[in-house]
Motif scaffolding. Sequence first.
Motif, PDB file in Angstrom:
ATOM      1  N   LYS A 195       0.817  -1.209   0.000  1.00 45.78           N
ATOM      2  CA  LYS A 195       0.000   0.000   0.000  1.00 45.78           C
ATOM      3  C   LYS A 195       0.851   1.259   0.000  1.00 45.78           C
ATOM      4  O   LYS A 195       0.346   2.353  -0.269  1.00 45.78           O
ATOM      5  CB  LYS A 195      -0.915   0.015   1.225  1.00 45.78           C
ATOM      6  CG  LYS A 195      -0.162   0.081   2.559  1.00 45.78           C
ATOM      7  CD  LYS A 195      -1.129   0.083   3.725  1.00 45.78           C
ATOM      8  CE  LYS A 195      -0.363   0.152   5.049  1.00 45.78           C
ATOM      9  NZ  LYS A 195      -1.278   0.154   6.213  1.00 45.78           N
ATOM     10  N   ALA A 196       2.129   1.115   0.334  1.00 41.68           N
ATOM     11  CA  ALA A 196       2.994   2.292   0.419  1.00 41.68           C
ATOM     12  C   ALA A 196       4.153   2.164  -0.561  1.00 41.68           C
ATOM     13  O   ALA A 196       4.851   1.158  -0.585  1.00 41.68           O
ATOM     14  CB  ALA A 196       3.533   2.439   1.838  1.00 41.68           C
ATOM     15  N   SER A 197       4.333   3.168  -1.379  1.00 44.32           N
ATOM     16  CA  SER A 197       5.481   3.183  -2.282  1.00 44.32           C
ATOM     17  C   SER A 197       6.719   3.575  -1.482  1.00 44.32           C
ATOM     18  O   SER A 197       6.612   4.116  -0.382  1.00 44.32           O
ATOM     19  CB  SER A 197       5.247   4.190  -3.409  1.00 44.32           C
ATOM     20  OG  SER A 197       5.443   5.512  -2.943  1.00 44.32           O
ATOM     21  N   PRO A 198       7.926   3.339  -2.022  1.00 45.73           N
ATOM     22  CA  PRO A 198       9.142   3.748  -1.308  1.00 45.73           C
ATOM     23  C   PRO A 198       9.159   5.233  -0.961  1.00 45.73           C
ATOM     24  O   PRO A 198       9.750   5.638   0.040  1.00 45.73           O
ATOM     25  CB  PRO A 198      10.248   3.399  -2.304  1.00 45.73           C
ATOM     26  CG  PRO A 198       9.690   2.282  -3.104  1.00 45.73           C
ATOM     27  CD  PRO A 198       8.230   2.590  -3.246  1.00 45.73           C
ATOM     28  N   ASP A 199       8.481   6.040  -1.775  1.00 43.94           N
ATOM     29  CA  ASP A 199       8.477   7.478  -1.524  1.00 43.94           C
ATOM     30  C   ASP A 199       7.555   7.884  -0.382  1.00 43.94           C
ATOM     31  O   ASP A 199       7.580   9.036   0.059  1.00 43.94           O
ATOM     32  CB  ASP A 199       8.055   8.234  -2.792  1.00 43.94           C
ATOM     33  CG  ASP A 199       9.047   8.051  -3.923  1.00 43.94           C
ATOM     34  OD1 ASP A 199      10.239   7.867  -3.616  1.00 43.94           O
ATOM     35  OD2 ASP A 199       8.649   8.090  -5.087  1.00 43.94           O
ATOM     36  N   ASP A 200       6.734   6.959   0.097  1.00 51.56           N
ATOM     37  CA  ASP A 200       5.784   7.280   1.159  1.00 51.56           C
ATOM     38  C   ASP A 200       6.355   7.067   2.554  1.00 51.56           C
ATOM     39  O   ASP A 200       5.642   7.200   3.542  1.00 51.56           O
ATOM     40  CB  ASP A 200       4.523   6.411   1.032  1.00 51.56           C
ATOM     41  CG  ASP A 200       3.706   6.772  -0.199  1.00 51.56           C
ATOM     42  OD1 ASP A 200       3.802   7.935  -0.626  1.00 51.56           O
ATOM     43  OD2 ASP A 200       3.006   5.901  -0.723  1.00 51.56           O
ATOM     44  N   ILE A 201       7.634   6.736   2.643  1.00 50.83           N
ATOM     45  CA  ILE A 201       8.193   6.371   3.945  1.00 50.83           C
ATOM     46  C   ILE A 201       8.076   7.511   4.951  1.00 50.83           C
ATOM     47  O   ILE A 201       7.824   7.297   6.128  1.00 50.83           O
ATOM     48  CB  ILE A 201       9.671   5.925   3.795  1.00 50.83           C
ATOM     49  CG1 ILE A 201      10.170   5.249   5.071  1.00 50.83           C
ATOM     50  CG2 ILE A 201      10.580   7.101   3.431  1.00 50.83           C
ATOM     51  CD1 ILE A 201       9.577   3.896   5.292  1.00 50.83           C
ATOM     52  N   TYR A 202       8.214   8.739   4.473  1.00 49.32           N
ATOM     53  CA  TYR A 202       8.191   9.861   5.407  1.00 49.32           C
ATOM     54  C   TYR A 202       6.803  10.089   5.982  1.00 49.32           C
ATOM     55  O   TYR A 202       6.657  10.502   7.126  1.00 49.32           O
ATOM     56  CB  TYR A 202       8.697  11.137   4.739  1.00 49.32           C
ATOM     57  CG  TYR A 202       9.139  12.147   5.756  1.00 49.32           C
ATOM     58  CD1 TYR A 202      10.406  12.062   6.315  1.00 49.32           C
ATOM     59  CD2 TYR A 202       8.279  13.132   6.225  1.00 49.32           C
ATOM     60  CE1 TYR A 202      10.807  12.947   7.285  1.00 49.32           C
ATOM     61  CE2 TYR A 202       8.680  14.010   7.198  1.00 49.32           C
ATOM     62  CZ  TYR A 202       9.943  13.917   7.729  1.00 49.32           C
ATOM     63  OH  TYR A 202      10.325  14.774   8.696  1.00 49.32           O
ATOM     64  N   GLU A 203       5.791   9.798   5.198  1.00 44.38           N
ATOM     65  CA  GLU A 203       4.422   9.923   5.697  1.00 44.38           C
ATOM     66  C   GLU A 203       4.213   9.030   6.913  1.00 44.38           C
ATOM     67  O   GLU A 203       3.544   9.412   7.884  1.00 44.38           O
ATOM     68  CB  GLU A 203       3.432   9.535   4.596  1.00 44.38           C
ATOM     69  CG  GLU A 203       1.976   9.641   5.010  1.00 44.38           C
ATOM     70  CD  GLU A 203       1.025   9.147   3.937  1.00 44.38           C
ATOM     71  OE1 GLU A 203      -0.177   9.039   4.232  1.00 44.38           O
ATOM     72  OE2 GLU A 203       1.491   8.865   2.812  1.00 44.38           O
ATOM     73  N   GLY A 204       4.816   7.840   6.888  1.00 43.45           N
ATOM     74  CA  GLY A 204       4.717   6.932   8.027  1.00 43.45           C
ATOM     75  C   GLY A 204       5.373   7.498   9.265  1.00 43.45           C
ATOM     76  O   GLY A 204       4.861   7.356  10.376  1.00 43.45           O
ATOM     77  N   VAL A 205       6.517   8.166   9.096  1.00 38.70           N
ATOM     78  CA  VAL A 205       7.226   8.772  10.224  1.00 38.70           C
ATOM     79  C   VAL A 205       6.380   9.863  10.876  1.00 38.70           C
ATOM     80  O   VAL A 205       6.223   9.912  12.100  1.00 38.70           O
ATOM     81  CB  VAL A 205       8.576   9.364   9.763  1.00 38.70           C
ATOM     82  CG1 VAL A 205       9.245  10.108  10.917  1.00 38.70           C
ATOM     83  CG2 VAL A 205       9.488   8.275   9.242  1.00 38.70           C
ATOM     84  N   VAL A 206       5.822  10.747  10.054  1.00 40.91           N
ATOM     85  CA  VAL A 206       5.029  11.858  10.581  1.00 40.91           C
ATOM     86  C   VAL A 206       3.782  11.342  11.295  1.00 40.91           C
ATOM     87  O   VAL A 206       3.389  11.862  12.345  1.00 40.91           O
ATOM     88  CB  VAL A 206       4.659  12.838   9.447  1.00 40.91           C
ATOM     89  CG1 VAL A 206       3.711  13.921   9.957  1.00 40.91           C
ATOM     90  CG2 VAL A 206       5.921  13.485   8.879  1.00 40.91           C
TER      91      VAL A 206
END
Length: 289
Positions: free
Chosen positions: A117-128
């Motif tokens: 469900k998450a692309s590699p570019d979405d990693i920061y969204e998970g952190v926030v």
Amino acid sequence: QGLAKAREEGTDVSALINFRLWNQIQKPTEEDKAFYKEMIKNYDGSYGFAVYGLSHNHVRTMSCHNGPTCFFLNPHSELHMKRVLKLTKEYTNLGYNSMFYDQPFEYFPAYNLDHEKASPDDIYEGVVNLLKKVKKHLIENDNRATVLGEECDIFASQYIDQWMSWYHDFEEVKRASYSVPYTMFSWVVDANISMANKAFASGLYLFISIHGMEKTLDDEPKFANHVKKLAALRKKTSLRTCYGIFRDQQGITISNVENALDVQVFDSEEGPAVIFADSSGQNGKAHVQ
């Protein structure tokens, strides 16, 4: 008991905690073994890692062959999310009301097939999103709670109240303070009164590291007393400094500077403030217009 006593005296208490790293030699329990599927992976399927065999407090001493080698926990992982919130609750149950959230960032993409469900570019969204939930619990536990973070990230500043940065060049941290005015920065300072004065004049808080963190303020009573005076002065001038915006030297002209006198400007709803700071210990002088 010590934490409870500090809280009763009106002191906010926090400890450093890192939710991002997993030490490679840590012996996993049966419950922990599931986390190995959740670690951040590179494009080829290998684990992302970093080696932290260094000390920022001792002239950036680095020796990578000493370890530790750490994997990165994936902020999109539900297991990781539950673990972080569980540890946060245990942390506040001990009596801490604030937190030093170490490494509140992630700049490595995750190519885990388990998280389609998450692309590699979405990693920061998970952190926030993780920061948001931790901050929510801390505020619900104590509305005075503050969160400190390591290094400044402008997007995480909505949940991080104050930043500790490993800047060694004072001009760099001053530029950061000027560029991101709606957060708080702190500068690593040893028992050096002149450096503490420079930090105060630029709106920086002190991240005190006495003798490379091998000593305490008790070992430097003169410096400790000066820090106490600076804290009282900051409180007295808070409406024009703490609640103001650091403007460097906008609006003033400085000439005839003697003995490294720092002059800095703040703007606020209460009006401007000009701070003169002796950064040489030699009674600096300057003409300011």
